[in-house]
Each structure stands twice: as structure tokens, then as C-alpha cells.
Design an enzyme around this catalytic site. Structure first.
Site, PDB file in Angstrom:
ATOM      1  N   GLN A 131       7.876   2.668  -2.680  1.00 30.59           N
ATOM      2  CA  GLN A 131       7.064   3.060  -1.531  1.00 30.59           C
ATOM      3  C   GLN A 131       7.483   4.451  -1.058  1.00 30.59           C
ATOM      4  OE1 GLN A 131       4.846   3.756   0.979  1.00 30.59           O
ATOM      5  NE2 GLN A 131       4.679   1.576   1.463  1.00 30.59           N
ATOM      6  N   ARG A 154       6.710   5.966   1.689  1.00 23.33           N
ATOM      7  CA  ARG A 154       6.952   6.019   3.132  1.00 23.33           C
ATOM      8  C   ARG A 154       8.302   5.388   3.448  1.00 23.33           C
ATOM      9  NH1 ARG A 154       3.564   6.924   7.321  1.00 23.33           N
ATOM     10  NH2 ARG A 154       4.180   6.184   9.375  1.00 23.33           N
ATOM     11  N   GLY A 199      -2.372 -12.018  16.520  1.00 21.44           N
ATOM     12  CA  GLY A 199      -2.227 -12.450  15.141  1.00 21.44           C
ATOM     13  C   GLY A 199      -2.390 -11.264  14.192  1.00 21.44           C
ATOM     14  N   GLN A 210      -5.451  -8.038   9.732  1.00 24.13           N
ATOM     15  CA  GLN A 210      -5.705  -7.615   8.359  1.00 24.13           C
ATOM     16  C   GLN A 210      -4.589  -8.107   7.437  1.00 24.13           C
ATOM     17  OE1 GLN A 210      -5.944  -3.394   7.842  1.00 24.13           O
ATOM     18  NE2 GLN A 210      -6.627  -3.510   5.718  1.00 24.13           N
ATOM     19  N   GLY A 248       0.702  -2.527   3.113  1.00 24.01           N
ATOM     20  CA  GLY A 248       0.891  -3.231   4.375  1.00 24.01           C
ATOM     21  C   GLY A 248       2.340  -3.447   4.778  1.00 24.01           C
ATOM     22  N   GLU A 249       3.253  -2.611   4.285  1.00 18.10           N
ATOM     23  CA  GLU A 249       4.667  -2.817   4.617  1.00 18.10           C
ATOM     24  C   GLU A 249       4.906  -2.691   6.120  1.00 18.10           C
ATOM     25  OE1 GLU A 249       9.123  -0.950   3.795  1.00 18.10           O
ATOM     26  OE2 GLU A 249       7.512  -0.579   2.339  1.00 18.10           O
ATOM     27  N   ARG A 302       2.899  -3.554   8.544  1.00 15.06           N
ATOM     28  CA  ARG A 302       2.488  -4.823   9.163  1.00 15.06           C
ATOM     29  C   ARG A 302       3.497  -5.933   8.868  1.00 15.06           C
ATOM     30  NH1 ARG A 302      -2.754  -5.237   6.255  1.00 15.06           N
ATOM     31  NH2 ARG A 302      -2.242  -3.177   5.428  1.00 15.06           N
ATOM     32  N   GLU A 316      -2.382   4.735  -0.135  1.00  5.58           N
ATOM     33  CA  GLU A 316      -2.310   4.177   1.216  1.00  5.58           C
ATOM     34  C   GLU A 316      -1.609   5.151   2.151  1.00  5.58           C
ATOM     35  OE1 GLU A 316      -0.738   0.203   3.580  1.00  5.58           O
ATOM     36  OE2 GLU A 316       0.431   1.041   1.951  1.00  5.58           O
ATOM     37  N   ARG A 365      -3.034   7.599   5.641  1.00  2.50           N
ATOM     38  CA  ARG A 365      -2.526   7.324   6.982  1.00  2.50           C
ATOM     39  C   ARG A 365      -2.491   8.613   7.789  1.00  2.50           C
ATOM     40  NH1 ARG A 365      -0.414   2.609   8.251  1.00  2.50           N
ATOM     41  NH2 ARG A 365       0.612   3.577  10.025  1.00  2.50           N
TER      42      ARG A 365
END
Length: 278
Positions: free
Chosen positions: A41, A43, A62, A65, A82-83, A85, A116, A120
Site C-alpha cells: 500500500q 499510503r 455503520g 461502503q 479500504g484500509e 475504513r 485508489e 483520494r
């Protein structure tokens, strides 16, 4: 869909690619302890205050996504997208997460992570640069080709990538927000750049002030870049004879100029003085 074309269509196209081998596709709940981050990753910087805000939102609303994962061995899963999240969900105390499970090859995992990150808005410029570099190497494409695929100008790509030439300490100052991209660009190729970077922060210098300080050096470097090959040969011959780096500069009229000898310590300076006195 052609894999090379998916890059220009964004992360959604990559993640929605159908795969006949992908029998585990679909949303399923997975224990958070079975999920691990992607080591490739790009990021690396996750702001604690933003993670805390997202954790509060997840706790109240909740996880809206699902994150995207691929299956590993021993019932473990690796995050594709989605790390952030996933980290916030841990802070929120969730035990299970809704995940979309896909089958990805290693190169596709990196590609998805890079895309991804590029998409961002809060990505810092060093992470953006590393993402661009990763895609260029992964896809074996030029800066110009990448610029077209991600919807950026070629000059933007080139300027961002040049930041990776800076000392890692300066890059960290950019990531932390102590230095802006403008400050960092002005320090590229400048000697003792890290010391100058610390001065920028200590004295709260503007980008224009930094550019003014470094312009003299960059002008000299430009002149040296286009120096006559005969002069370069003469410098090399002198350097070999006296054992010191030399630089020969001609004035505009070409009939006069200067000869510079460089020393690395006081002992070398003493040796120069002895030779000159003889």
C-alpha cells in the site's frame, strides 16, 4: 476489458472486473481479525484525528461502503481497497466487516492500491509521487502516458515525481505539512538541502524567498550543464594532476574567467596553501 484501459477508467473499473475464477465474489461479513493490510500500500500516513472522526461515523451509522479484499491462505484476507475504513472500524470496536471478496493477482493488487490513492483528494504529494512512480514501473509506461490515463498534465506528473529526488527527511517534512510542495520544489538539486529546509521552517520563509536563495546555485548548475566539452576535459585533467575537484568558468566575452578549486577538509586546504606559496 483490457487491463491497460482500466487504469484510465478508474478504481471502479478495476474492482468491477469480472473473473470466471472468482467464485467468492459478493459481499460477506468477515471477522476483523482475519483481515490484514496490504504491505505494498503506497499510503503510509493516516491522520489520527481523521480516523477518529471516521470511527465515530462508523460507530453511529455503520460501515456504509464495504472494503475490498482478496482471500489468502488459512482463512485470512488482504485489503485491496479500504484500509482507512478498516483502521477506523477497529477504533470503532467493530468485530466484523462487510467485505467484497475478489480474486486478484499480485500486480492487480498493487494497481488497485495505487489508483485508489491517486483518486483520494487528501493524498499528500509524496504519497501521490510514490503512487505515480509505482504505476509507471508496474505498467512500464512513460510520464506522458500516465498523465493521459489519470487525467493530469504531463508537467504535473513530472514535477511531482521530482520530489522523490529529495532527501527522505525533507520528504517527511512535506508529509507532516512543515514544507509545502512549492518549498520542496525550490530545494531540489540544492546542496545541503535538508539544512536549508530546516531554516525555511525556523524562519517561516515564503516560497518566493526560498526560490531567491536557491536561484544563484541553480543558475550556476545550468551553466555547468551546457559547458563546452573541451572545458570539461581540461577540468578533468587538472583534477587528476592536483587531486582536487576543479571548475573553470568563462565570462561572457570568453577572454577571462575564474578557476575554482574545491577542498573537502582543512587538511586539503592547508595542502593547497603550501603549493601556492611554493
Amino acid at each position: 476489458m483490457n487491463k491497460d484501459n482500466r487504469l484510465g477508467m478508474g478504481l471502479g473499473a478495476l474492482l468491477s472486473t469480472s473473473n470466471s475464477k472468482d467464485n467468492n465474489s459478493g459481499v460477506k461479513k468477515i471477522n476483523i481479525s482475519q483481515i490484514q493490510p496490504n504491505p505494498t500500500q503506497p499510503r503510509k500516513n493516516f491522520k489520527e484525528n481523521e480516523l477518529a472522526e471516521l470511527a465515530t461515523s462508523i460507530k453511529n451509522q455503520g460501515l456504509i461502503q464495504p472494503i475490498v479484499v482478496r482471500m489468502l491462505e488459512n482463512e485470512q484476507y488482504q485489503i485491496i481497497a479500504g484500509e482507512r475504513r478498516w483502521r477506523a472500524s477497529q477504533l470503532a470496536g467493530l468485530h466484523e466487516l462487510e467485505c467484497v471478496v475478489r480474486e486478484f493477482e499480485d500486480t492487480e493488487v498493487l494497481e488497485a492500491a495505487l489508483i485508489e490513492n491517486i483518486q483520494r483528494e487528501d493524498l499528500n504529494v509524496i504519497e501521490e509521487a510514490n503512487a505515480y512512480k509505482g504505476l509507471i514501473q508496474l505498467k512500464n509506461i512513460t510520464n506522458e502516458s500516465l498523465a493521459k490515463k489519470v487525467g493530469k498534465s504531463s508537467s504535473h506528473i513530472s514535477n511531482i515525481l521530482r520530489l522523490l529526488d529529495l532527501d527522505t527527511k525533507i520528504q517527511e517534512m512535506v508529509i507532516s505539512g512543515d514544507l509545502s510542495m512549492g518549498h520542496a520544489r525550490a530545494l531540489i538539486g540544492v546542496p545541503n538541502a535538508y539544512e536549508k529546509a530546516k531554516q525555511v521552517v525556523e524562519k517561516n520563509l515564503s516560497v518566493r524567498q526560498v526560490e531567491k536563495i536557491t536561484s544563484k546555485f541553480k543558475k550556476t548548475k545550468k551553466i555547468e550543464k551546457f559547458k563546452d566539452p573541451n572545458i570539461l576535459d581540461l577540468e578533468k585533467e587538472l583534477s587528476n594532476k592536483i587531486g582536487l575537484k576543479t571548475s573553470i568558468q568563462f565570462n561572457e566575452n570568453g577572454s577571462s574567467g575564474s578557476l575554482t578549486l574545491y577542498y573537502s577538509d582543512l587538511n586539503q586546504l592547508d595542502e593547497i596553501m603550501k603549493r601556492l606559496k611554493k
